[in-house]
Design an enzyme around this catalytic site. Sequence first.
Site, PDB file in Angstrom:
ATOM      1  N   GLU A 104     -37.024 -43.004  45.878  1.00  0.00           N
ATOM      2  CA  GLU A 104     -36.981 -44.399  45.403  1.00  0.00           C
ATOM      3  C   GLU A 104     -35.779 -45.160  45.961  1.00  0.00           C
ATOM      4  O   GLU A 104     -35.722 -46.375  45.859  1.00  0.00           O
ATOM      5  CB  GLU A 104     -36.978 -44.437  43.860  1.00  0.00           C
ATOM      6  CG  GLU A 104     -35.661 -44.089  43.173  1.00  0.00           C
ATOM      7  CD  GLU A 104     -35.409 -42.598  43.002  1.00  0.00           C
ATOM      8  OE1 GLU A 104     -36.082 -41.801  43.692  1.00  0.00           O
ATOM      9  OE2 GLU A 104     -34.544 -42.231  42.195  1.00  0.00           O
TER      10      GLU A 104
ATOM     11  N   HIS B  18     -34.154 -38.388  46.111  1.00  0.00           N
ATOM     12  CA  HIS B  18     -34.462 -39.703  45.542  1.00  0.00           C
ATOM     13  C   HIS B  18     -35.241 -40.567  46.526  1.00  0.00           C
ATOM     14  O   HIS B  18     -34.652 -41.431  47.188  1.00  0.00           O
ATOM     15  CB  HIS B  18     -33.158 -40.425  45.194  1.00  0.00           C
ATOM     16  CG  HIS B  18     -32.465 -39.878  43.996  1.00  0.00           C
ATOM     17  ND1 HIS B  18     -32.872 -40.148  42.715  1.00  0.00           N
ATOM     18  CD2 HIS B  18     -31.394 -39.050  43.889  1.00  0.00           C
ATOM     19  CE1 HIS B  18     -32.072 -39.524  41.855  1.00  0.00           C
ATOM     20  NE2 HIS B  18     -31.165 -38.846  42.536  1.00  0.00           N
TER      21      HIS B  18
ATOM     22  N   CYS C  15     -34.968 -35.721  40.417  1.00  0.00           N
ATOM     23  CA  CYS C  15     -33.575 -35.341  40.154  1.00  0.00           C
ATOM     24  C   CYS C  15     -33.420 -34.863  38.704  1.00  0.00           C
ATOM     25  O   CYS C  15     -33.970 -33.839  38.345  1.00  0.00           O
ATOM     26  CB  CYS C  15     -32.652 -36.513  40.499  1.00  0.00           C
ATOM     27  SG  CYS C  15     -30.935 -35.995  40.707  1.00  0.00           S
TER      28      CYS C  15
END
Lengths: 79, 233
Positions: B205, B203, B86
């Site tokens: 994660e 994302h 990002c």
Amino acid sequence: MKARVTVTLKTGVLDPQGKAIEGALKSLDVQGISEVRQGKFFELEISETDEAKATAILRDACEKLLANTVIENYRIDLA
Amino acid sequence: MKSAVVVFPGINRERDMAHALKLASGVTPHMVWHADTELPDVDVVVVPGGFSYGDYLRCGAIAARAPIMDAVRRHADAGRYVLGVCNGFQILTEAGLLPGVLMRNASLKFVCKMVHLRVENADTAFSNAYRAGQVFRSPIAHGEGNYFAEPETLKRIEGEGRVVLRYCDAEGSRSPSANPNGAINDIAGILNERGNLLGMMPHPENLVEPLQGGTDGLGLFQSLTRAAATIAA
């Protein structure tokens, strides 16, 4: 010495913000504007008094930070 | 796998990133402040997401010139792994470590939702836990993810298999409605020339355990763990 740096998008790079502003002007009934391209404007105070040297410093600033030369052009004006 | 997460003022995903790295590798990552000039001895450096320096000037522009970035560049030059997610992707492009630029979303809206990604190249340090063509879900949250590169640059990265992830629908088909930001060629993530540095807008994660709604993103961190182990061995 004062300097002005104008950063604009290169021709051919889409400018959705400019398009949105263009649409807003139309909705405000502002006539006669066929295209809007948005850019950035910087005012800088330079201690260097030699114009050529000042321009070189500003070009360095533009290349290193003020403009992303992948999509942007810059113009330097000394006051 | 030893890792480090670089922290800039205005970054907000560093803890999520550290959690995902720990989950996949079992090792707690180092958190490294932007003003530092040296990285610890690690296999992977991650530049996480957020809004470094409030997105002033251009997203990632100021962070890309922070002192720690010279160390990140040396880490990449040494052939070790770098991941930018990002804002981290924006920072890596601004630092010149990846080609192209991330522009304002075509819709002009900040987009925060779940998307589908297709693995275009599973033969990388970042994607080897997935299959080529596999579709997985990932959250996105950005206002400037509209990837753009000049035609010759685009041709080169496409030709070299450096587009690792593309936006698609749940079936893996590409379409304008499956592209959340207007990115050219539906590009969601790209590699550098050497193949040891990846930048991506989504994302992964934030989708690494059931509590988050799935584990689709864990594969990326497992891939890195595997790649790091191969190098160490």
